[in-house]
Scaffold this active site. Sequence first.
Site, PDB file in Angstrom:
ATOM      1  N   ARG A 191       0.844  -1.214   0.000  1.00 22.28           N
ATOM      2  CA  ARG A 191       0.000   0.000   0.000  1.00 22.28           C
ATOM      3  C   ARG A 191       0.871   1.253   0.000  1.00 22.28           C
ATOM      4  NH1 ARG A 191      -2.228  -3.565  -1.205  1.00 22.28           N
ATOM      5  NH2 ARG A 191      -3.882  -4.705  -0.190  1.00 22.28           N
ATOM      6  N   SER A 206     -10.251  -1.166   4.802  1.00 22.05           N
ATOM      7  CA  SER A 206      -9.373  -1.484   5.939  1.00 22.05           C
ATOM      8  C   SER A 206      -8.831  -0.185   6.533  1.00 22.05           C
ATOM      9  CB  SER A 206      -8.182  -2.316   5.477  1.00 22.05           C
ATOM     10  OG  SER A 206      -8.650  -3.459   4.829  1.00 22.05           O
ATOM     11  N   GLU A 213      -3.961   2.779   7.784  1.00 23.15           N
ATOM     12  CA  GLU A 213      -3.700   2.824   6.339  1.00 23.15           C
ATOM     13  C   GLU A 213      -4.367   4.102   5.794  1.00 23.15           C
ATOM     14  OE1 GLU A 213      -4.875  -0.779   4.186  1.00 23.15           O
ATOM     15  OE2 GLU A 213      -5.350   0.448   2.435  1.00 23.15           O
TER      16      GLU A 213
HETATM   17  C1  FAD Z   1     -15.210  -0.320   0.876  1.00 18.58           C
HETATM   18  C2  FAD Z   1     -13.754  -0.132   0.586  1.00 18.58           C
HETATM   19  C3  FAD Z   1     -12.962  -1.222   0.254  1.00 18.58           C
HETATM   20  C4  FAD Z   1     -11.598  -1.064  -0.012  1.00 18.58           C
HETATM   21  N1  FAD Z   1     -10.872  -2.160  -0.387  1.00 18.58           N
HETATM   22  C5  FAD Z   1      -9.565  -2.010  -0.715  1.00 18.58           C
HETATM   23  C6  FAD Z   1      -8.793  -3.127  -1.184  1.00 18.58           C
HETATM   24  O1  FAD Z   1      -9.298  -4.235  -1.332  1.00 18.58           O
HETATM   25  N2  FAD Z   1      -7.491  -2.913  -1.496  1.00 18.58           N
HETATM   26  C7  FAD Z   1      -6.906  -1.689  -1.385  1.00 18.58           C
HETATM   27  O2  FAD Z   1      -5.709  -1.570  -1.698  1.00 18.58           O
HETATM   28  N3  FAD Z   1      -7.603  -0.619  -0.946  1.00 18.58           N
HETATM   29  C8  FAD Z   1      -8.919  -0.748  -0.610  1.00 18.58           C
HETATM   30  N4  FAD Z   1      -9.632   0.324  -0.160  1.00 18.58           N
HETATM   31  C9  FAD Z   1      -8.968   1.628   0.014  1.00 18.58           C
HETATM   32  C10 FAD Z   1      -9.049   2.548  -1.217  1.00 18.58           C
HETATM   33  O3  FAD Z   1      -9.928   2.006  -2.149  1.00 18.58           O
HETATM   34  C11 FAD Z   1      -7.665   2.713  -1.853  1.00 18.58           C
HETATM   35  O4  FAD Z   1      -6.759   3.296  -0.939  1.00 18.58           O
HETATM   36  C12 FAD Z   1      -7.722   3.571  -3.129  1.00 18.58           C
HETATM   37  O5  FAD Z   1      -6.462   3.595  -3.747  1.00 18.58           O
HETATM   38  C13 FAD Z   1      -8.137   5.001  -2.892  1.00 18.58           C
HETATM   39  O6  FAD Z   1      -8.272   5.603  -4.147  1.00 18.58           O
HETATM   40  P1  FAD Z   1      -8.919   7.033  -4.282  1.00 18.58           P
HETATM   41  O7  FAD Z   1      -9.024   7.385  -5.708  1.00 18.58           O
HETATM   42  O8  FAD Z   1     -10.167   7.089  -3.497  1.00 18.58           O
HETATM   43  O9  FAD Z   1      -7.796   7.939  -3.582  1.00 18.58           O
HETATM   44  P2  FAD Z   1      -8.007   9.060  -2.483  1.00 18.58           P
HETATM   45  O10 FAD Z   1      -8.500   8.433  -1.221  1.00 18.58           O
HETATM   46  O11 FAD Z   1      -8.784  10.188  -3.043  1.00 18.58           O
HETATM   47  O12 FAD Z   1      -6.496   9.503  -2.280  1.00 18.58           O
HETATM   48  C14 FAD Z   1      -5.574   8.583  -1.745  1.00 18.58           C
HETATM   49  C15 FAD Z   1      -4.164   9.166  -1.892  1.00 18.58           C
HETATM   50  O13 FAD Z   1      -3.841   9.258  -3.275  1.00 18.58           O
HETATM   51  C16 FAD Z   1      -3.511  10.604  -3.613  1.00 18.58           C
HETATM   52  N5  FAD Z   1      -4.012  10.849  -4.971  1.00 18.58           N
HETATM   53  C17 FAD Z   1      -5.267  10.703  -5.429  1.00 18.58           C
HETATM   54  N6  FAD Z   1      -5.308  11.005  -6.756  1.00 18.58           N
HETATM   55  C18 FAD Z   1      -4.049  11.349  -7.118  1.00 18.58           C
HETATM   56  C19 FAD Z   1      -3.440  11.777  -8.342  1.00 18.58           C
HETATM   57  N7  FAD Z   1      -4.129  11.905  -9.488  1.00 18.58           N
HETATM   58  N8  FAD Z   1      -2.117  12.070  -8.316  1.00 18.58           N
HETATM   59  C20 FAD Z   1      -1.386  11.958  -7.189  1.00 18.58           C
HETATM   60  N9  FAD Z   1      -1.897  11.568  -6.017  1.00 18.58           N
HETATM   61  C21 FAD Z   1      -3.218  11.264  -5.988  1.00 18.58           C
HETATM   62  C22 FAD Z   1      -4.209  11.458  -2.565  1.00 18.58           C
HETATM   63  O14 FAD Z   1      -3.572  12.723  -2.425  1.00 18.58           O
HETATM   64  C23 FAD Z   1      -4.041  10.588  -1.342  1.00 18.58           C
HETATM   65  O15 FAD Z   1      -2.748  10.736  -0.815  1.00 18.58           O
HETATM   66  C24 FAD Z   1     -11.010   0.218   0.080  1.00 18.58           C
HETATM   67  C25 FAD Z   1     -11.805   1.328   0.410  1.00 18.58           C
HETATM   68  C26 FAD Z   1     -13.163   1.161   0.649  1.00 18.58           C
HETATM   69  C27 FAD Z   1     -13.995   2.367   0.959  1.00 18.58           C
END
Ligand code: FAD
Length: 339
Positions: A163, A238, A333
């Site tokens: 991660r 998580s 996380e």
């Molecule tokens: C129900 C649920 C289940 C999940 N299951 C999993 C799983 O199975 N595996 C897993 O790994 N994660 C899981 N997650 C966590 C989440 O999905 C991941 O962390 C995912 O990568 C978040 O993506 P996001 O677009 O929402 O990023 P955000 O939450 O919006 O941002 C996360 C980080 O990325 C940065 N960021 C976002 N976009 C950019 C960009 N374009 N350029 C540079 N930096 C950027 C942000 O600044 C921040 O630091 C889950 C979450 C939920 C709600």
Amino acid sequence: MKEYIDYQLKGNNTFGIPALCDRFIEYAGIDELKDLYARKLFEGKWMSIGCGANLLFCDDYHGVIIHSVARQVEIREENDRNLLVRAEAGLVLDDFIAQAVDNGWGGMENLSAIPCSVGAAPVQNVGAYGVEAKDVVESVLVFDTRDGSARTFTNAECAFGYRNSFFKTHPEYVVVSVDFRLTKKGNWQLRLDYGNLRSALSPQFSESDDALREIREAVCRIRHEKLPDPAVIGSAGSFFKNPVVDCAVVDRLLLDYPKMPFYEMGEGRKIPAGWMIEQSGWKGKRMGNAGVYEKQALVLVNLGGASGKEVWRLAQNIVDSVREKFGVEISPEVIKVSE
Ligand SMILES: Cc1cc2nc3c(=O)[nH]c(=O)nc-3n(C[C@H](O)[C@H](O)[C@H](O)COP(=O)(O)OP(=O)(O)OC[C@H]3O[C@@H](n4cnc5c(N)ncnc54)[C@H](O)[C@@H]3O)c2cc1C
């Protein structure tokens, strides 16, 4: 480009936490990032967000939040065995995976239904069912907000970890698009031996034309049973990372907890944080409007009307309990966004 002042972020984070940001900007690709650079936007306080699925807003954000709405998909290279597909940062990862599966492009089906934008996938090195973004990312095109230039990072330069990636500690790079190396039928490397995935497939499962679709459906089904749907119950999946500890720590704990699960991790051993939280009596418990999901102790939930601070307080209480009971430090996380 669209700009909103005093923007309500409740719909832009999967916890469904209300928080205001001074300015919210939707941009559509690198040219608009260059415009923002020319306007000196990156000299103030700012951050990128995707789907907000790993963020906990504990205060209003007094700065600018930028959010990509660029969603193009383009085949860059193709041969008999595989292809290189470029997806823009603003595309929802699962929409891209649906498209890949429909086209018979293998490699990402196990990552189905993770709430995530394409842009955040390499930042977080998202993973599920034995596959991580690092397995399919060939390169990442970024915008350097310090000098307004574009740069391509190879897979090795992304320094992917659990991660984690180079980008996680270098928020000055905005991910513009990601090039994924995906495989064609005959070259698929299906990964079915993680968790209960294989048993969720039909006994007749084979590497037929339908294999990717069947895997995707099985993954979506298992996730649906195990994890809260953010549209119904707010969460960030998580909340904690699984701690990796010295072998000696595990040996000591096994004396008291002979059934404790753990996994060998090179030098150390990984203990599932969810197991320790459950053993500490937190599963299904609530503190104010925040709670621990009844089906999975690793997931903290907004039971309705929770503030970010309330969720964070619950998380801290859990960290303290686990430390007291096991002498192990668990860490979030989820990214806390606060003053
Ligand atoms: C129900 C649920 C289940 C999940 N299951 C999993 C799983 O199975 N595996 C897993 O790994 N994660 C899981 N997650 C966590 C989440 O999905 C991941 O962390 C995912 O990568 C978040 O993506 P996001 O677009 O929402 O990023 P955000 O939450 O919006 O941002 C996360 C980080 O990325 C940065 N960021 C976002 N976009 C950019 C960009 N374009 N350029 C540079 N930096 C950027 C942000 O600044 C921040 O630091 C889950 C979450 C939920 C709600």
